[in-house]
Design a protein around this motif. Structure first.
Motif, PDB file in Angstrom:
ATOM      1  N   ARG A 300       0.849  -1.192   0.000  1.00  0.00           N
ATOM      2  CA  ARG A 300       0.000   0.000   0.000  1.00  0.00           C
ATOM      3  C   ARG A 300       0.881   1.235   0.000  1.00  0.00           C
ATOM      4  NH1 ARG A 300      -2.898   3.493   3.589  1.00  0.00           N
ATOM      5  NH2 ARG A 300      -1.739   2.690   5.355  1.00  0.00           N
ATOM      6  N   ALA A 301       0.543   2.183  -0.833  1.00  0.00           N
ATOM      7  CA  ALA A 301       1.318   3.423  -0.912  1.00  0.00           C
ATOM      8  C   ALA A 301       0.436   4.579  -0.476  1.00  0.00           C
ATOM      9  CB  ALA A 301       1.816   3.646  -2.336  1.00  0.00           C
ATOM     10  N   PRO A 302       0.496   5.001   0.777  1.00  0.00           N
ATOM     11  CA  PRO A 302      -0.364   6.071   1.265  1.00  0.00           C
ATOM     12  C   PRO A 302       0.000   7.399   0.625  1.00  0.00           C
ATOM     13  CG  PRO A 302       1.285   5.512   2.897  1.00  0.00           C
ATOM     14  CD  PRO A 302       1.425   4.500   1.807  1.00  0.00           C
ATOM     15  N   GLY A 303      -0.975   8.284   0.646  1.00  0.00           N
ATOM     16  CA  GLY A 303      -0.753   9.609   0.089  1.00  0.00           C
ATOM     17  C   GLY A 303       0.267  10.391   0.880  1.00  0.00           C
ATOM     18  N   GLU A 304       0.729  11.465   0.304  1.00  0.00           N
ATOM     19  CA  GLU A 304       1.779  12.265   0.940  1.00  0.00           C
ATOM     20  C   GLU A 304       1.312  12.897   2.241  1.00  0.00           C
ATOM     21  OE1 GLU A 304       3.155  15.053  -1.873  1.00  0.00           O
ATOM     22  OE2 GLU A 304       4.045  13.574  -3.211  1.00  0.00           O
ATOM     23  N   GLU A 305      -0.013  13.086   2.378  1.00  0.00           N
ATOM     24  CA  GLU A 305      -0.531  13.770   3.553  1.00  0.00           C
ATOM     25  C   GLU A 305      -0.973  12.792   4.637  1.00  0.00           C
ATOM     26  OE1 GLU A 305      -3.656  16.302   2.247  1.00  0.00           O
ATOM     27  OE2 GLU A 305      -2.311  17.804   1.421  1.00  0.00           O
ATOM     28  N   ALA A 306      -0.566  11.542   4.530  1.00  0.00           N
ATOM     29  CA  ALA A 306      -0.980  10.543   5.518  1.00  0.00           C
ATOM     30  C   ALA A 306      -0.322  10.819   6.868  1.00  0.00           C
ATOM     31  CB  ALA A 306      -0.625   9.139   5.038  1.00  0.00           C
ATOM     32  N   VAL A 307      -1.074  10.571   7.947  1.00  0.00           N
ATOM     33  CA  VAL A 307      -0.581  10.788   9.303  1.00  0.00           C
ATOM     34  C   VAL A 307      -0.903   9.564  10.148  1.00  0.00           C
ATOM     35  CG1 VAL A 307      -0.804  13.297   9.253  1.00  0.00           C
ATOM     36  CG2 VAL A 307      -2.749  11.912   9.963  1.00  0.00           C
ATOM     37  N   LEU A 308      -0.101   9.351  11.201  1.00  0.00           N
ATOM     38  CA  LEU A 308      -0.374   8.289  12.152  1.00  0.00           C
ATOM     39  C   LEU A 308      -1.413   8.768  13.158  1.00  0.00           C
ATOM     40  CD1 LEU A 308       3.183   6.882  12.914  1.00  0.00           C
ATOM     41  CD2 LEU A 308       1.351   5.752  11.655  1.00  0.00           C
ATOM     42  N   VAL A 309      -2.401   7.930  13.414  1.00  0.00           N
ATOM     43  CA  VAL A 309      -3.495   8.302  14.308  1.00  0.00           C
ATOM     44  C   VAL A 309      -3.718   7.169  15.309  1.00  0.00           C
ATOM     45  CG1 VAL A 309      -5.951   8.828  14.467  1.00  0.00           C
ATOM     46  CG2 VAL A 309      -4.626   9.718  12.562  1.00  0.00           C
ATOM     47  N   GLU A 310      -3.853   7.535  16.583  1.00  0.00           N
ATOM     48  CA  GLU A 310      -4.223   6.589  17.629  1.00  0.00           C
ATOM     49  C   GLU A 310      -5.715   6.754  17.911  1.00  0.00           C
ATOM     50  OE1 GLU A 310      -0.939   6.131  20.918  1.00  0.00           O
ATOM     51  OE2 GLU A 310      -1.086   8.222  20.330  1.00  0.00           O
ATOM     52  N   ALA A 311      -6.422   5.625  18.026  1.00  0.00           N
ATOM     53  CA  ALA A 311      -7.852   5.695  18.287  1.00  0.00           C
ATOM     54  C   ALA A 311      -8.262   4.579  19.238  1.00  0.00           C
ATOM     55  CB  ALA A 311      -8.641   5.596  16.990  1.00  0.00           C
ATOM     56  N   VAL A 312      -9.094   4.916  20.219  1.00  0.00           N
ATOM     57  CA  VAL A 312      -9.590   3.951  21.194  1.00  0.00           C
ATOM     58  C   VAL A 312     -10.864   3.301  20.649  1.00  0.00           C
ATOM     59  CG1 VAL A 312     -10.361   3.611  23.574  1.00  0.00           C
ATOM     60  CG2 VAL A 312      -8.707   5.398  23.049  1.00  0.00           C
ATOM     61  N   VAL A 313     -10.978   1.996  20.810  1.00  0.00           N
ATOM     62  CA  VAL A 313     -12.208   1.301  20.452  1.00  0.00           C
ATOM     63  C   VAL A 313     -13.290   1.709  21.449  1.00  0.00           C
ATOM     64  CG1 VAL A 313     -13.325  -0.944  20.174  1.00  0.00           C
ATOM     65  CG2 VAL A 313     -10.937  -0.647  19.479  1.00  0.00           C
ATOM     66  N   ALA A 314     -14.359   2.302  20.952  1.00  0.00           N
ATOM     67  CA  ALA A 314     -15.408   2.833  21.823  1.00  0.00           C
ATOM     68  C   ALA A 314     -16.268   1.705  22.403  1.00  0.00           C
ATOM     69  CB  ALA A 314     -16.290   3.797  21.044  1.00  0.00           C
ATOM     70  N   PRO A 315     -16.771   1.875  23.644  1.00  0.00           N
ATOM     71  CA  PRO A 315     -17.660   0.868  24.233  1.00  0.00           C
ATOM     72  C   PRO A 315     -18.905   0.672  23.373  1.00  0.00           C
ATOM     73  CG  PRO A 315     -16.903   2.425  25.902  1.00  0.00           C
ATOM     74  CD  PRO A 315     -16.471   2.975  24.568  1.00  0.00           C
ATOM     75  N   GLY A 316     -19.253  -0.586  23.138  1.00  0.00           N
ATOM     76  CA  GLY A 316     -20.458  -0.882  22.368  1.00  0.00           C
ATOM     77  C   GLY A 316     -20.319  -0.722  20.873  1.00  0.00           C
ATOM     78  N   SER A 317     -19.110  -0.446  20.378  1.00  0.00           N
ATOM     79  CA  SER A 317     -18.922  -0.260  18.944  1.00  0.00           C
ATOM     80  C   SER A 317     -18.896  -1.608  18.229  1.00  0.00           C
ATOM     81  CB  SER A 317     -17.611   0.481  18.677  1.00  0.00           C
ATOM     82  OG  SER A 317     -16.498  -0.354  18.920  1.00  0.00           O
ATOM     83  N   THR A 318     -18.865  -1.569  16.899  1.00  0.00           N
ATOM     84  CA  THR A 318     -18.880  -2.794  16.113  1.00  0.00           C
ATOM     85  C   THR A 318     -17.595  -3.604  16.275  1.00  0.00           C
ATOM     86  OG1 THR A 318     -18.075  -1.511  14.214  1.00  0.00           O
ATOM     87  CG2 THR A 318     -20.449  -1.877  14.376  1.00  0.00           C
TER      88      THR A 318
END
Length: 588
Positions: A300-318
């Motif tokens: 996979r070749a991400p775009g030039e503006e790609a950033v690393l993001v941390e995200a918490v799995v929300a309670p009750g999410s899929t």
């Protein structure tokens, strides 16, 4: 004891077990209960689906929309910006202001939404001040519960018990009827956290602590050595990879087989698949290193503006309770998870196959133009936002005015809370504080279906006579000590059950029993209902007892025992306060 009572009591026991273990999603459990009661003939079809039209269910759904209106216009974020600026001055100052702000906010909007807003801000303050994130996040979660018991709309549980009271011909709760005892709880809880609680939270930021906790703040990721990698041909223990990058642990797989040998005997080869643990900063170095390919990111070749993001799995999410593969994460979100932080447990299975839980933190790379879409998805709560979302600031005053009008109308008795909330939702859309799509997506449908299902169980308890049977037993045993002891018993039972299962389910099951107990004892049922209401919204002893605790579990680097250590004295304190003050605010 009739067959109907035996069946209902059996369903109650089954519900407690299923809610506590969470092997089946809580909303599905509620619907199974509804279907079973319907097929058994204990309740009529109109009673089975009556929970969906119950004022509590409708009001809770409307409050989700009103909360979203405050967020989309930037009214809530304004508090967050102020808090972030205070972080540079003093840890204790920002802690006091944060608890006060979140507590006040949680009295009028959904608790989980309030904590989600302040979560990335609290993490940023912790980094800037050099303080363990947990010492901000646990007070943040607890303060949201302190504030939630101060008004009728503070939590869905308050609205639910009020609705059950109304269905039994009792006076529904007033908007600020709970405020007196709620403020006592708020003050006592805040003093406890500032003087005692914060000091009981472990300081986890040193490298030795991280090693001892199996890298609880680290990410597990998978890499592939390409032919041009400097480490190819070198011994693992002395490889440039381990010399240049701080990696906590590493496992080497060759042709799908784990090389179970000491690191000084493994000679790395091109194509070797390595599972490594490292923190975010070293993950960035690893990702940028020549000859290293992230296994999840290969091809996979991400775009030039790609950033690393941390995200918490929300309670009750899929994603809660499912693996990335089961949730079809790649096809659904167009993203590839690069790494995961999974509650401090050393994981050995593939990342795609790992069962995720609420509170786990995912790391992935996303292009800038997809960031807003990700931020709006209720599956995640971003904790490392690269920029603030765009708000409709010109509608901020309008959104605040609408919510204030809803609260004022309900408080003065001008209109019922359900009517005011529905009108408020309509105004949010008509004034363009929210789009129709945003209004629909703001509703947490899991909570709606859970409420509808457990209300049906409450109806069955009453209709079958099971509530009267249990009430008679309580009156004959605990009731011999007087009504205050009975109030205390209901608070304690609710508090303990809420630590294991849904607070709404606990309240829906115990409220009919409380009303029947009051009738059998010949006293007003208000004190018993208030004991259940307050206890169901004060869950401090476990990370799964309340959604806000679950939300901070991963980012705060907590262990289960941390909540027991800090929360148990707080639960006991609130139990004593409830036993003393509930009979004073609501005489028998």
């Amino acid at each position: 004891m009739t067959i109907e009572i035996l069946l209902v009591l059996g369903l109650v026991l089954s519900a407690v077990i299923l809610f506590a273990t969470e092997r089946i999603p809580v909303d599905i459990v509620a619907l199974i209960l509804m279907a079973t009661l319907l097929l058994s003939g204990i309740i009529a079809p109109e009673e089975a689906i009556g929970g969906f039209s119950n004022p509590a269910t409708v009001t809770v759904g409307a409050m989700f929309i009103l909360s979203a209106g405050l967020f989309r216009t930037g009214a809530v974020n304004l508090l967050g910006i102020t808090l972030a600026r205070l972080g540079a001055l003093s840890f204790w100052l920002v802690l006091v202001v944060m608890m006060l702000a979140v507590g006040v906010l949680s009295a009028f909007i959904n608790n989980t939404a309030a904590v989600a807003i302040f979560l990335p801000i609290a993490l940023g303050v912790a980094r800037d001040t050099g303080v363990s994130a947990g010492r901000l996040l646990m007070p943040l979660s607890f303060a949201s519960m302190f504030g939630g018991v101060c008004t009728l709309i503070g939590t869905s549980t308050n609205i639910l018990v009020s609705s059950i009271a109304g269905r039994h011909g009792l006076e529904p709760f007033g908007m600020f009827e709970m405020s007196g005892l709620g403020l006592i709880f708020f003050a006592a809880g805040s003093v406890y956290m500032l003087l005692v609680g914060v000091r009981l939270i472990p300081e986890r930021k040193g490298e030795e602590d991280l090693r001892r906790l199996f890298g609880i703040s680290d990410y597990l990721t998978e890499i592939v050595l390409e032919p041009e990698a400097r480490s190819v041909g070198s011994v693992l223990a002395d490889s440039p990879l381990l010399q240049d990058i701080s990696i906590r642990s590493v496992e080497v797989f060759r042709d799908g087989t784990l090389l179970d040998e000491p690191g000084d005997r493994i000679v790395l080869q091109a194509g070797d698949h390595l599972k490594v643990r490292c923190d975010l900063e070293n993950f960035r170095k690893l990702k940028e290193r020549r000859g290293i390919a992230l296994r999840q990111d290969s091809g996979r070749a991400p775009g030039e503006e790609a950033v690393l993001v941390e995200a918490v799995v929300a309670p009750g999410s899929t994603l809660d309770g499912r693996s990335l593969k089961q949730a079809r994460f790649r096809s659904r979100y167009g993203l590839t998870a690069l790494a995961v932080r999974h509650r401090g447990r050393l994981m050995r299975e593939d990342l795609e196959m790992m069962q995720l839980r609420a509170g786990d933190v995912l790391l992935f790379e996303v292009e800038q133009h997809h960031l807003d879409h990700l931020r709006e998805d209720k599956t995640f709560v971003l904790v490392s936002q690269v920029e603030l979302p765009v708000f409709r600031k010109s509608r901020m005053v309008t959104a605040v005015a609408i919510v204030a009008a809803v609260v004022a109308a309900a408080a003065t008795g001008l209109v019922p809370i359900v009517a005011g909330a529905i009108v408020g939702c309509i105004l949010m859309v008509l004034t363009r504080c929210l789009t129709r799509e945003e209004a629909y997506s703001a509703i947490n449908w899991q909570v709606i279906f859970l409420l509808a299902g457990v209300l049906t169980l409450g109806t069955a308890l009453e209709k079958s006579g099971a509530a009267r049977l249990l009430a008679g037993y309580l009156v004959e045993t605990v009731g011999t000590w007087g009504p205050v002891a009975l109030v205390s018993a209901f608070y304690l039972a609710t508090s303990l059950l809420t630590e294991m299962m849904s607070n709404n389910a606990t309240a829906a099951m115990l409220a009919p029993i409380a009303i029947a107990s009051a009738e059998a004892y010949g006293v007003d049922s208000r004190p018993f209902l208030m004991a259940i209401t307050f206890a169901a919204s004060a869950s401090f002893m476990t990370p799964v007892g309340y959604q806000t605790n679950t939300l901070i579990y991963g980012p705060g680097q907590f262990r289960y025992a941390d909540f027991l250590r800090v929360g148990t004295p707080l639960n006991i304190l609130f139990w004593v306060l409830a036993t003393i003050f509930i009979p004073r605010f609501w005489p028998f």
